[in-house]
Design a protein around this motif. Structure first.
Motif: not given
Length: 105
Positions: A11-18, A46-54
């Motif tokens: 859902a966080v990625l979707a916001a960034l993609w949109a 968001l923090h988790r996604l940054m840790q994963k490199g996404a």
């Protein structure tokens, strides 16, 4: 190795993609438009996604902005491959056969 992204993280990625690169406040607003989550929940995702490199952060015009590192198409292809591997022994023709038999899916 494919990057594992949870449904909530997507859902966080979707916001960034949109909407493209977003400030933290704009990202919170965009995610909240579709999810009833608290700011702290979105910050954790968001923090988790940054840790994963996404997702990465970058200063643009003096403001911190967040960018999706992975594109939606790559993520979708990985999700489909996971589905194929998990449910259809990695064979796309089995998924296609199921969809042909059940067009209501």
């Amino acid at each position: 190795m494919r990057l594992h992204v949870t449904e909530a993280e997507s859902a966080v990625l979707a916001a960034l993609w949109a909407r493209g690169p977003l400030s933290f406040a704009s990202l919170i607003e965009e995610v909240k438009a579709g999810q009833p989550w608290a700011d702290a929940t979105i910050k954790t995702l968001l923090h988790r996604l940054m840790q994963k490199g996404a997702v990465r952060s970058q200063k643009d015009d003096g403001r911190q902005r967040y960018h999706a590192v992975i594109d939606r198409q790559t993520w979708v292809e990985g999700e489909v491959q996971d589905l194929l591997d998990r449910l259809f022994d990695g064979k796309p023709d089995r998924l296609v056969a199921l969809l042909a038999e059940r067009p209501d899916l």
